[in-house]
Motif scaffolding. Structure first.
Motif, PDB file in Angstrom:
ATOM      1  N   TYR A  79     -21.298 -12.850   4.784  1.00 49.13           N
ATOM      2  CA  TYR A  79     -20.421 -13.448   3.784  1.00 49.13           C
ATOM      3  C   TYR A  79     -19.472 -12.400   3.223  1.00 49.13           C
ATOM      4  O   TYR A  79     -19.704 -11.206   3.340  1.00 49.13           O
ATOM      5  CB  TYR A  79     -21.204 -14.133   2.658  1.00 49.13           C
ATOM      6  CG  TYR A  79     -21.939 -13.193   1.725  1.00 49.13           C
ATOM      7  CD1 TYR A  79     -21.374 -12.817   0.515  1.00 49.13           C
ATOM      8  CD2 TYR A  79     -23.204 -12.706   2.024  1.00 49.13           C
ATOM      9  CE1 TYR A  79     -22.036 -11.962  -0.358  1.00 49.13           C
ATOM     10  CE2 TYR A  79     -23.881 -11.867   1.165  1.00 49.13           C
ATOM     11  CZ  TYR A  79     -23.287 -11.490  -0.028  1.00 49.13           C
ATOM     12  OH  TYR A  79     -23.937 -10.650  -0.885  1.00 49.13           O
ATOM     13  N   SER A  80     -18.392 -12.870   2.608  1.00 46.50           N
ATOM     14  CA  SER A  80     -17.422 -12.019   1.914  1.00 46.50           C
ATOM     15  C   SER A  80     -17.645 -12.158   0.417  1.00 46.50           C
ATOM     16  O   SER A  80     -18.122 -13.193  -0.051  1.00 46.50           O
ATOM     17  CB  SER A  80     -15.993 -12.436   2.278  1.00 46.50           C
ATOM     18  OG  SER A  80     -15.756 -12.253   3.649  1.00 46.50           O
ATOM     19  N   GLN A  81     -17.270 -11.139  -0.316  1.00 46.38           N
ATOM     20  CA  GLN A  81     -17.442 -11.161  -1.762  1.00 46.38           C
ATOM     21  C   GLN A  81     -16.420 -12.059  -2.454  1.00 46.38           C
ATOM     22  O   GLN A  81     -16.733 -12.690  -3.448  1.00 46.38           O
ATOM     23  CB  GLN A  81     -17.314  -9.740  -2.342  1.00 46.38           C
ATOM     24  CG  GLN A  81     -18.377  -8.781  -1.874  1.00 46.38           C
ATOM     25  CD  GLN A  81     -19.688  -8.976  -2.587  1.00 46.38           C
ATOM     26  OE1 GLN A  81     -20.277 -10.055  -2.529  1.00 46.38           O
ATOM     27  NE2 GLN A  81     -20.158  -7.956  -3.240  1.00 46.38           N
ATOM     28  N   VAL A  82     -15.177 -12.080  -1.936  1.00 45.91           N
ATOM     29  CA  VAL A  82     -14.094 -12.799  -2.614  1.00 45.91           C
ATOM     30  C   VAL A  82     -13.278 -13.595  -1.599  1.00 45.91           C
ATOM     31  O   VAL A  82     -12.933 -13.083  -0.536  1.00 45.91           O
ATOM     32  CB  VAL A  82     -13.142 -11.824  -3.352  1.00 45.91           C
ATOM     33  CG1 VAL A  82     -12.015 -12.582  -4.049  1.00 45.91           C
ATOM     34  CG2 VAL A  82     -13.894 -10.954  -4.344  1.00 45.91           C
ATOM     35  N   ALA A  83     -12.979 -14.829  -1.961  1.00 48.44           N
ATOM     36  CA  ALA A  83     -11.990 -15.633  -1.227  1.00 48.44           C
ATOM     37  C   ALA A  83     -10.798 -15.782  -2.163  1.00 48.44           C
ATOM     38  O   ALA A  83     -10.930 -16.313  -3.270  1.00 48.44           O
ATOM     39  CB  ALA A  83     -12.555 -17.001  -0.858  1.00 48.44           C
ATOM     40  N   ARG A  84      -9.645 -15.266  -1.720  1.00 52.77           N
ATOM     41  CA  ARG A  84      -8.421 -15.365  -2.517  1.00 52.77           C
ATOM     42  C   ARG A  84      -7.543 -16.432  -1.886  1.00 52.77           C
ATOM     43  O   ARG A  84      -7.150 -16.313  -0.725  1.00 52.77           O
ATOM     44  CB  ARG A  84      -7.688 -14.025  -2.562  1.00 52.77           C
ATOM     45  CG  ARG A  84      -6.425 -14.066  -3.397  1.00 52.77           C
ATOM     46  CD  ARG A  84      -5.668 -12.739  -3.358  1.00 52.77           C
ATOM     47  NE  ARG A  84      -4.538 -12.800  -4.241  1.00 52.77           N
ATOM     48  CZ  ARG A  84      -4.491 -12.266  -5.461  1.00 52.77           C
ATOM     49  NH1 ARG A  84      -5.524 -11.586  -5.920  1.00 52.77           N
ATOM     50  NH2 ARG A  84      -3.424 -12.395  -6.206  1.00 52.77           N
ATOM     51  N   VAL A  85      -7.246 -17.470  -2.652  1.00 50.13           N
ATOM     52  CA  VAL A  85      -6.386 -18.542  -2.187  1.00 50.13           C
ATOM     53  C   VAL A  85      -5.061 -18.371  -2.921  1.00 50.13           C
ATOM     54  O   VAL A  85      -4.950 -18.677  -4.113  1.00 50.13           O
ATOM     55  CB  VAL A  85      -7.012 -19.928  -2.467  1.00 50.13           C
ATOM     56  CG1 VAL A  85      -6.094 -21.034  -1.973  1.00 50.13           C
ATOM     57  CG2 VAL A  85      -8.397 -20.027  -1.843  1.00 50.13           C
ATOM     58  N   GLU A  86      -4.066 -17.852  -2.201  1.00 54.24           N
ATOM     59  CA  GLU A  86      -2.782 -17.521  -2.817  1.00 54.24           C
ATOM     60  C   GLU A  86      -1.781 -18.632  -2.553  1.00 54.24           C
ATOM     61  O   GLU A  86      -1.665 -19.136  -1.433  1.00 54.24           O
ATOM     62  CB  GLU A  86      -2.260 -16.199  -2.266  1.00 54.24           C
ATOM     63  CG  GLU A  86      -1.142 -15.639  -3.089  1.00 54.24           C
ATOM     64  CD  GLU A  86      -1.195 -14.126  -3.193  1.00 54.24           C
ATOM     65  OE1 GLU A  86      -0.285 -13.594  -3.848  1.00 54.24           O
ATOM     66  OE2 GLU A  86      -2.096 -13.488  -2.657  1.00 54.24           O
ATOM     67  N   HIS A  87      -1.073 -18.995  -3.614  1.00 55.22           N
ATOM     68  CA  HIS A  87      -0.064 -20.045  -3.535  1.00 55.22           C
ATOM     69  C   HIS A  87       1.314 -19.425  -3.371  1.00 55.22           C
ATOM     70  O   HIS A  87       1.510 -18.235  -3.609  1.00 55.22           O
ATOM     71  CB  HIS A  87      -0.139 -20.926  -4.782  1.00 55.22           C
ATOM     72  CG  HIS A  87      -1.494 -21.522  -4.970  1.00 55.22           C
ATOM     73  ND1 HIS A  87      -1.919 -22.622  -4.271  1.00 55.22           N
ATOM     74  CD2 HIS A  87      -2.547 -21.136  -5.741  1.00 55.22           C
ATOM     75  CE1 HIS A  87      -3.173 -22.896  -4.629  1.00 55.22           C
ATOM     76  NE2 HIS A  87      -3.572 -22.014  -5.501  1.00 55.22           N
ATOM     77  N   ALA A  88       2.295 -20.223  -2.985  1.00 52.10           N
ATOM     78  CA  ALA A  88       3.645 -19.744  -2.712  1.00 52.10           C
ATOM     79  C   ALA A  88       4.275 -19.033  -3.908  1.00 52.10           C
ATOM     80  O   ALA A  88       5.066 -18.115  -3.739  1.00 52.10           O
ATOM     81  CB  ALA A  88       4.534 -20.902  -2.266  1.00 52.10           C
ATOM     82  N   ASP A  89       3.907 -19.436  -5.128  1.00 54.91           N
ATOM     83  CA  ASP A  89       4.494 -18.801  -6.313  1.00 54.91           C
ATOM     84  C   ASP A  89       3.825 -17.475  -6.676  1.00 54.91           C
ATOM     85  O   ASP A  89       4.177 -16.847  -7.661  1.00 54.91           O
ATOM     86  CB  ASP A  89       4.455 -19.752  -7.511  1.00 54.91           C
ATOM     87  CG  ASP A  89       3.048 -20.034  -8.018  1.00 54.91           C
ATOM     88  OD1 ASP A  89       2.058 -19.548  -7.411  1.00 54.91           O
ATOM     89  OD2 ASP A  89       2.924 -20.751  -9.030  1.00 54.91           O
ATOM     90  N   GLY A  90       2.834 -17.034  -5.889  1.00 52.89           N
ATOM     91  CA  GLY A  90       2.140 -15.781  -6.155  1.00 52.89           C
ATOM     92  C   GLY A  90       0.900 -15.940  -7.008  1.00 52.89           C
ATOM     93  O   GLY A  90       0.143 -14.989  -7.185  1.00 52.89           O
ATOM     94  N   SER A  91       0.684 -17.125  -7.551  1.00 47.78           N
ATOM     95  CA  SER A  91      -0.558 -17.350  -8.292  1.00 47.78           C
ATOM     96  C   SER A  91      -1.687 -17.489  -7.279  1.00 47.78           C
ATOM     97  O   SER A  91      -1.460 -17.716  -6.088  1.00 47.78           O
ATOM     98  CB  SER A  91      -0.459 -18.602  -9.164  1.00 47.78           C
ATOM     99  OG  SER A  91      -0.312 -19.754  -8.350  1.00 47.78           O
ATOM    100  N   ALA A  92      -2.920 -17.315  -7.748  1.00 50.86           N
ATOM    101  CA  ALA A  92      -4.050 -17.375  -6.825  1.00 50.86           C
ATOM    102  C   ALA A  92      -5.304 -17.847  -7.537  1.00 50.86           C
ATOM    103  O   ALA A  92      -5.451 -17.694  -8.750  1.00 50.86           O
ATOM    104  CB  ALA A  92      -4.304 -15.995  -6.213  1.00 50.86           C
ATOM    105  N   LEU A  93      -6.175 -18.416  -6.756  1.00 51.70           N
ATOM    106  CA  LEU A  93      -7.533 -18.703  -7.204  1.00 51.70           C
ATOM    107  C   LEU A  93      -8.446 -17.728  -6.485  1.00 51.70           C
ATOM    108  O   LEU A  93      -8.307 -17.507  -5.281  1.00 51.70           O
ATOM    109  CB  LEU A  93      -7.939 -20.135  -6.868  1.00 51.70           C
ATOM    110  CG  LEU A  93      -7.292 -21.233  -7.694  1.00 51.70           C
ATOM    111  CD1 LEU A  93      -7.716 -22.603  -7.162  1.00 51.70           C
ATOM    112  CD2 LEU A  93      -7.662 -21.099  -9.166  1.00 51.70           C
ATOM    113  N   LEU A  94      -9.375 -17.140  -7.219  1.00 58.71           N
ATOM    114  CA  LEU A  94     -10.370 -16.228  -6.654  1.00 58.71           C
ATOM    115  C   LEU A  94     -11.730 -16.893  -6.743  1.00 58.71           C
ATOM    116  O   LEU A  94     -12.167 -17.266  -7.833  1.00 58.71           O
ATOM    117  CB  LEU A  94     -10.403 -14.912  -7.429  1.00 58.71           C
ATOM    118  CG  LEU A  94      -9.099 -14.137  -7.534  1.00 58.71           C
ATOM    119  CD1 LEU A  94      -9.298 -12.907  -8.416  1.00 58.71           C
ATOM    120  CD2 LEU A  94      -8.582 -13.749  -6.161  1.00 58.71           C
TER     121      LEU A  94
END
Length: 131
Positions: free
Chosen positions: A19-34
């Motif tokens: 497994y990975s520690q972090v999944a970063r879901v980045e949106h086109a505007d540069g915001s992200a969910l971690l």
């Protein structure tokens, strides 16, 4: 949308290569969910383990330009719900201000037999400058 999976240094590396520690879901505007994987820590007491868990969470967030103020959801797994007050006292040291959404569960055991607490979080990160 771009998804990045990682286990950033200097945070402790995963206990397993699966497994990975972090999944970063980045949106086109540069915001992200971690989405941060469940964390456990060494320690003789629940308070020590909780502090170690939150210190690791802080390090993982920092590696992605976030802080505990960016946390929007937290899920806690305790092996004994009677320790909730002890856990909550340490949690309040790290989560100040408006609390995130939250769920707490009592479980029969965790990944490591000595672990008494595991915490996973989701954080929302504002757009990066220049994005």
């Amino acid at each position: 949308m771009q998804i990045t999976l990682d286990s950033p240094a200097p945070a402790p590396q995963p206990l397993s290569p699966y497994y990975s520690q972090v999944a970063r879901v980045e949106h086109a505007d540069g915001s992200a969910l971690l989405f941060v994987s469940g964390q456990i820590a060494e320690g003789a007491t629940l308070a020590e383990q909780t502090r170690g868990v939150f210190e690791t969470l802080v390090a993982l967030l920092k590696a992605h330009g976030a802080t505990m103020a960016d946390v929007i959801n937290i899920r806690t797994y305790l092996t004994d719900i009677d320790g909730l007050a002890e856990y909550a006292a340490v949690r309040r040291e790290f989560l100040v201000g408006t609390p995130p959404t939250s769920m707490t569960f009592e479980v029969s055991r965790l990944f490591r037999p000595q672990a008494r607490v595991e915490v996973e979080i989701v954080a929302a990160v504002s757009p990066r400058p220049g994005a």
